[in-house]
Design a protein around this motif. Structure first.
Motif, short mmCIF file in Angstrom:
data_model
loop_
_atom_site.label_atom_id
_atom_site.label_comp_id
_atom_site.label_asym_id
_atom_site.label_seq_id
_atom_site.Cartn_x
_atom_site.Cartn_y
_atom_site.Cartn_z
N HIS A 4 0.83 -1.21 0.00
CA HIS A 4 0.00 0.00 0.00
C HIS A 4 0.86 1.26 0.00
O HIS A 4 0.48 2.29 -0.56
N VAL A 5 2.07 1.18 0.58
CA VAL A 5 2.98 2.32 0.56
C VAL A 5 3.52 2.53 -0.85
O VAL A 5 3.58 3.66 -1.35
N ARG A 49 0.90 4.03 -3.05
CA ARG A 49 0.71 5.47 -2.80
C ARG A 49 1.77 6.29 -3.52
O ARG A 49 1.47 7.28 -4.18
N TYR A 50 3.04 5.88 -3.41
CA TYR A 50 4.13 6.65 -4.01
C TYR A 50 4.12 6.61 -5.53
O TYR A 50 4.52 7.56 -6.18
N GLY A 92 1.31 6.15 -7.28
CA GLY A 92 0.01 6.61 -7.74
C GLY A 92 -0.84 5.53 -8.35
O GLY A 92 -1.71 5.81 -9.18
#
Length: 182
Positions: free
Chosen positions: A4-5, A8-9, A11
């Protein structure tokens, strides 16, 4: 890193998209490793298929086989008994991307030998003999570094500037092939 990290980074909206790119990067790394021809320090073709070398290394799972100046080709289930004597081991493989590190290592080793020999002479009033255990080990390492750097230089020149791997100087020396005359 949790997915999930990473999502996020980058996109990404789904884990599937992130995993697609992760697999692509792994495939790219494998393809790049396999495309370089591996040869021994004495100029012979390495007798292991590039795909097998990649599998042995398990680059993504076996970080202990990735060295700052090359790779350890010891099969995954075996344990190294040489400690940090990789340069004199026949399981050590490197390529031209590590030349700068190998040259730095040679320079530092030679400086250390000179420094320790001077300290020994000051302490004992005589020069350190070449049969000294410490000196013999360091001379073996610097000799191996010189052989590896020479081999890398030769395969880079012969290979038209392409990167090619070289097996460690611990590999048994083979006589140079004789040129055929007609």
């Amino acid at each position: 890193m949790p997915i999930h990290v990473v999502m996020r980074y980058f996109g990404h909206l789904t884990p599937t998209m992130t995993m697609h790119y992760a697999q692509t990067q792994a495939a790219t790394a494998e393809r790049e490793f396999i495309r370089y021809k591996k040869i021994t320090a004495d100029g012979r073709a390495l007798e292991i298929a590039p795909q097998d070398i990649f599998d042995v290394l398990h680059l993504d799972q076996r970080a202990d086989r990735v060295l700052p100046n090359g790779w350890c080709m010891l099969p995954p289930r075996q344990v190294c008994a040489k400690g940090n004597a990789c340069l004199t081991c026949d399981k050590f493989v490197t390529d031209a991307t590590h030349c700068e590190e190998l040259e730095r290592q040679l320079e530092q080793s030679e400086e250390l030998i000179v420094k320790r020999q001077a300290q020994f002479a000051a302490r004992h009033g005589e020069p350190m003999r070449e049969d000294n255990v410490w000196l013999a080990g360091r001379l073996a390492e610097t000799g191996a570094l010189r052989k590896v750097l020479l081999a890398l230089d030769q395969v880079t020149v012969r290979g038209g500037g392409q990167l090619r791997a070289v097996r460690g100087a611990g590999a048994a020396d083979q006589p140079e092939p004789k040129e055929k005359t007609t």
